[in-house]
Design an enzyme around this catalytic site. Structure first.
Site, PDB file in Angstrom:
ATOM      1  N   ASP A 160       0.737  -1.253   0.000  1.00  0.00           N
ATOM      2  CA  ASP A 160       0.000   0.000   0.000  1.00  0.00           C
ATOM      3  C   ASP A 160       0.773   1.314   0.000  1.00  0.00           C
ATOM      4  O   ASP A 160       0.691   2.065  -0.941  1.00  0.00           O
ATOM      5  CB  ASP A 160      -0.961   0.003   1.184  1.00  0.00           C
ATOM      6  CG  ASP A 160      -1.875  -1.195   1.156  1.00  0.00           C
ATOM      7  OD1 ASP A 160      -1.683  -2.062   0.291  1.00  0.00           O
ATOM      8  OD2 ASP A 160      -2.777  -1.271   1.987  1.00  0.00           O
ATOM      9  N   GLU A 384       1.528  -9.238  11.590  1.00  0.00           N
ATOM     10  CA  GLU A 384       1.371  -8.876  10.177  1.00  0.00           C
ATOM     11  C   GLU A 384       2.726  -8.605   9.513  1.00  0.00           C
ATOM     12  O   GLU A 384       2.992  -9.014   8.393  1.00  0.00           O
ATOM     13  CB  GLU A 384       0.488  -7.623  10.112  1.00  0.00           C
ATOM     14  CG  GLU A 384       0.100  -7.177   8.735  1.00  0.00           C
ATOM     15  CD  GLU A 384      -0.837  -5.963   8.793  1.00  0.00           C
ATOM     16  OE1 GLU A 384      -1.075  -5.443   9.906  1.00  0.00           O
ATOM     17  OE2 GLU A 384      -1.324  -5.553   7.733  1.00  0.00           O
TER      18      GLU A 384
HETATM   19  C1  9WN Z   1      -5.995  -2.380   2.032  1.00  0.00           C
HETATM   20  C2  9WN Z   1      -5.081  -7.396   4.271  1.00  0.00           C
HETATM   21  C3  9WN Z   1      -4.445  -6.305   3.456  1.00  0.00           C
HETATM   22  C4  9WN Z   1      -3.286  -6.822   2.613  1.00  0.00           C
HETATM   23  C5  9WN Z   1      -2.453  -5.706   2.020  1.00  0.00           C
HETATM   24  C6  9WN Z   1      -2.049  -4.753   3.137  1.00  0.00           C
HETATM   25  C7  9WN Z   1      -3.288  -4.213   3.829  1.00  0.00           C
HETATM   26  C8  9WN Z   1      -5.334  -2.912   3.305  1.00  0.00           C
HETATM   27  C9  9WN Z   1      -5.238  -1.777   4.290  1.00  0.00           C
HETATM   28  O1  9WN Z   1      -4.015  -5.289   4.376  1.00  0.00           O
HETATM   29  O2  9WN Z   1      -4.063  -3.458   2.932  1.00  0.00           O
HETATM   30  O3  9WN Z   1      -6.165  -3.413   1.114  1.00  0.00           O
HETATM   31  O4  9WN Z   1      -6.300  -1.339   4.749  1.00  0.00           O
HETATM   32  O5  9WN Z   1      -4.141  -1.331   4.617  1.00  0.00           O
HETATM   33  O6  9WN Z   1      -1.226  -3.742   2.677  1.00  0.00           O
HETATM   34  O7  9WN Z   1      -1.325  -6.238   1.379  1.00  0.00           O
HETATM   35  O8  9WN Z   1      -3.771  -7.633   1.592  1.00  0.00           O
HETATM   36  O9  9WN Z   1      -4.119  -8.087   5.005  1.00  0.00           O
END
Ligand code: 9WN
Length: 417
Positions: A160, A384
């Site tokens: 992100d 995470e």
């Molecule tokens: C937006 C779920 C997801 C991962 C992504 C990570 C994060 C979300 C956020 O979480 O993204 O999609 O709200 O930050 O960056 O890689 O799939 O774990």
């Protein structure tokens, strides 16, 4: 008291089953209460170590939300939950099940092939094949510009707020965004998450898609954000090669996925940053390159792309930290060891890199990466992501994909990746 590896295996299985909401897993309770695209593919790989049927079901559920266009959305909102923003009403895609309007890294073919190697369940793989092919075609038709794989939103990259996206983000107009209430910072420390300016821009891009009825031609050619993503470039090369291997195994014609891999590989010079001596994210609107080498470049190892100059850079980036592979170059001004994708190490990215290292027979580097990843998890738990310098566990706890890659790869009991 530290847990034994056997106890960690048991805990990882408990995390997967605990995050199972009935045919799909959520990434973690609270912070991410829906099904996420590439998280689910990793969850399936983790399930394949102890429950083959459940592994395939995870992928089936993911593809059950595939759009007619072939796109597999990045979030599927199976059930309502107001613990996450932006929810289905903000996306306004009008699909059933409700979903977001962008995708995420297409790792499914890579992991489906590994799951099949582990479970030998050819009929489940056969059922998925046309869906994975349609998904790859969607990437070719709606996200590749002359073979250069692009993202239309930083969320589409899965990495992100990596500095990779800074050039494109700088040009996103946020004047019409207005007020909104974030939910993520209610679950984890705000200092680890993207800032308000980033969120304003994320939303401005979502609003553009919604206002244009998720018209992909419009989004691709006139949307507010379009950047070449080296990680997706490399993932698509590998995923298409794996899809071709799956086609052969199933008695299908492998020529189309093979051609897609070749086309994307042939476009690599477009994202070669001479100054950094690395493959790099690039703003397709202005031609500007990102200013630092990131874990996106490291995924070249997944695709088996050999490049001595870049490997030297990646090696230096790895040697600067205790626990590789950092998401951003520790020597860069933008490096921040605990802020989302601006420096931390993601075990899940390491697992993908390791898949490539294993295929290339680079056992020493693969073993180093596995050892460092296992140490992070043993010392910090199934978080995470982690600080690459001191190993501090960050973000969400009891995280599905960290548990999954422990079971399928990092645990000494995992067997070969
Ligand atoms: C937006 C779920 C997801 C991962 C992504 C990570 C994060 C979300 C956020 O979480 O993204 O999609 O709200 O930050 O960056 O890689 O799939 O774990």
């Amino acid at each position: 008291m530290t847990m034994t590896d056997d106890a960690l295996d048991a805990d990882a299985r408990a995390i997967l089953t605990g995050n199972d909401k009935g045919g799909y897993t959520i990434p973690t309770e609270g912070l991410y209460p829906f099904q996420w695209n590439w998280d689910s593919a990793f969850a399936a790989w983790g399930f394949s170590t102890f429950d083959a049927d459940r592994a395939w079901t995870e992928l089936d559920t993911l593809f059950s939300a595939q759009w007619d266009t072939g796109m597999v959305p990045h979030i599927i909102f199976h059930k309502e939950d107001d613990g996450y923003f932006p929810g289905p009403d903000v996306w306004g895609t009008g699909t059933t099940p409700a979903s977001s309007g962008i995708s995420q890294p297409p790792v499914t073919a890579i992991l489906a092939r590994l799951i099949h190697e582990r479970t030998g369940d050819t009929e489940r793989l056969r059922a998925l094949y046309p869906h994975m092919l349609a998904f790859h075609r969607w990437w070719r038709d709606w996200r590749c510009v002359n073979g250069v794989a692009c993202v239309t939103h930083p969320w589409e990259s899965g990495r992100d707020n990596c500095p990779d996206w800074d050039p494109g983000m700088a040009n996103v107009d946020t004047s019409g965004v207005g007020d909104y209430q974030r939910r993520d910072t209610g679950h984890v420390d705000a200092s680890m998450r993207p800032g308000k300016e980033d969120y304003d821009r994320y939303l401005a891009i979502v609003y553009y898609g919604r206002e244009h009825g998720w018209d992909q031609a419009k989004i691709l050619h006139e949307g507010p954000f379009l950047m070449a993503d080296p990680a997706i470039q490399f993932i698509l090369i590998r995923a298409n090669r794996d899809l071709a291997a799956i086609a052969e195994l199933l008695g299908e014609d492998p020529s189309e996925p093979r051609a897609m891999a070749d086309e994307i590989e042939a476009a690599l010079p477009e994202i070669w940053n001479e100054e950094l001596q690395a493959y790099c994210a690039r703003d397709m609107k202005t031609g500007e390159f990102a200013k630092a080498i990131s874990s996106g470049a490291a995924l070249g190892l997944l695709a088996g792309v050999e490049n001595a100059a870049m490997e030297q850079k990646l090696g230096a980036m790895w040697d600067r930290v205790t626990y590789g592979i950092p998401s951003n170059d520790p020597a860069a001004d933008s490096f921040d060891p605990r802020r989302y994708w601006r420096g931390p190490t993601w075990p899940v990215v390491n697992a993908l890199i390791a898949v490539g290292l294993s295929s290339a027979g680079r056992t020493t580097e693969e073993a180093r990466l596995r050892r460092e990843t296992a140490e992070l998890i043993r010392n910090g738990g199934f978080f995470e992501y982690f600080d690459p310098i001191d190993g501090t566990a960050c973000g969400g706890d009891r995280f599905t994909w960290t548990a999954a890659i422990w079971l399928a790869w990092a645990s000494p009991n995992a067997g070969e990746a």
